[in-house]
Design a protein around this motif. Structure first.
Motif, PDB file in Angstrom:
ATOM      1  N   ALA A  21      43.940  41.002  46.019  1.00 53.16           N
ATOM      2  CA  ALA A  21      42.549  41.389  46.271  1.00 53.16           C
ATOM      3  C   ALA A  21      41.754  40.238  46.874  1.00 53.16           C
ATOM      4  CB  ALA A  21      41.888  41.843  44.980  1.00 53.16           C
ATOM      5  N   GLU A  22      40.875  40.607  47.780  1.00 53.69           N
ATOM      6  CA  GLU A  22      39.965  39.625  48.367  1.00 53.69           C
ATOM      7  C   GLU A  22      38.630  39.748  47.650  1.00 53.69           C
ATOM      8  OE1 GLU A  22      39.749  39.738  52.595  1.00 53.69           O
ATOM      9  OE2 GLU A  22      41.899  40.019  52.810  1.00 53.69           O
ATOM     10  N   GLY A  23      38.352  38.777  46.832  1.00 54.87           N
ATOM     11  CA  GLY A  23      37.085  38.777  46.117  1.00 54.87           C
ATOM     12  C   GLY A  23      37.231  39.211  44.670  1.00 54.87           C
ATOM     13  N   ARG A  24      36.361  38.661  43.869  1.00 52.66           N
ATOM     14  CA  ARG A  24      36.379  38.927  42.429  1.00 52.66           C
ATOM     15  C   ARG A  24      36.084  40.389  42.078  1.00 52.66           C
ATOM     16  NH1 ARG A  24      38.841  36.884  38.266  1.00 52.66           N
ATOM     17  NH2 ARG A  24      37.614  36.939  36.378  1.00 52.66           N
ATOM     18  N   ARG A  31      42.131  45.477  38.064  1.00 50.15           N
ATOM     19  CA  ARG A  31      42.530  45.207  36.676  1.00 50.15           C
ATOM     20  C   ARG A  31      42.044  46.316  35.744  1.00 50.15           C
ATOM     21  NH1 ARG A  31      45.554  40.386  35.378  1.00 50.15           N
ATOM     22  NH2 ARG A  31      44.632  40.704  33.347  1.00 50.15           N
ATOM     23  N   ARG A  32      40.826  46.809  35.951  1.00 47.37           N
ATOM     24  CA  ARG A  32      40.319  47.930  35.147  1.00 47.37           C
ATOM     25  C   ARG A  32      41.168  49.172  35.374  1.00 47.37           C
ATOM     26  NH1 ARG A  32      35.209  46.194  36.939  1.00 47.37           N
ATOM     27  NH2 ARG A  32      35.155  47.945  38.387  1.00 47.37           N
ATOM     28  N   MET A  33      41.565  49.404  36.610  1.00 48.44           N
ATOM     29  CA  MET A  33      42.405  50.553  36.914  1.00 48.44           C
ATOM     30  C   MET A  33      43.763  50.425  36.209  1.00 48.44           C
ATOM     31  SD  MET A  33      41.471  51.017  40.955  1.00 48.44           S
ATOM     32  CE  MET A  33      42.787  52.167  41.280  1.00 48.44           C
ATOM     33  N   ALA A  34      44.312  49.225  36.186  1.00 49.09           N
ATOM     34  CA  ALA A  34      45.588  49.002  35.497  1.00 49.09           C
ATOM     35  C   ALA A  34      45.445  49.297  34.011  1.00 49.09           C
ATOM     36  CB  ALA A  34      46.065  47.567  35.716  1.00 49.09           C
ATOM     37  N   ARG A  35      44.350  48.852  33.412  1.00 49.82           N
ATOM     38  CA  ARG A  35      44.124  49.139  31.985  1.00 49.82           C
ATOM     39  C   ARG A  35      43.982  50.644  31.746  1.00 49.82           C
ATOM     40  NH1 ARG A  35      40.949  44.372  32.339  1.00 49.82           N
ATOM     41  NH2 ARG A  35      39.073  45.610  32.610  1.00 49.82           N
ATOM     42  N   ALA A  36      43.313  51.334  32.658  1.00 53.40           N
ATOM     43  CA  ALA A  36      43.140  52.775  32.508  1.00 53.40           C
ATOM     44  C   ALA A  36      44.486  53.502  32.610  1.00 53.40           C
ATOM     45  CB  ALA A  36      42.161  53.303  33.561  1.00 53.40           C
TER      46      ALA A  36
END
Length: 62
Positions: A21-24, A31-36
């Motif tokens: 990813a480019e940018g925080r 990362r939120r999508m991975a947790r979901a």
């Protein structure tokens, strides 16, 4: 392949996207999508009777 395995593959794909990813903001979004996706996989395992209904309060992707 089990549905929960597909969800975990999606979570892994999101983590790979987060690494590139480019940018925080984009990094955090992936990362939120991975947790979901991981939460969905865990829920599916429970629905399939593979795990106890008690919550396992673990964080797989901090």
């Amino acid at each position: 392949m089990k549905q929960s395995d597909l969800f975990r593959e999606n979570a892994e794909n999101c983590l790979q996207l987060a690494e590139r990813a480019e940018g925080r903001p984009a990094f955090r979004r992936y990362r939120r999508m991975a947790r979901a996706w991981t939460a969905l996989a865990n829920e599916q395992d429970w629905l399939d009777g593979e795990v106890s209904p008690l919550p396992a309060r673990t964080r797989e992707f901090g």
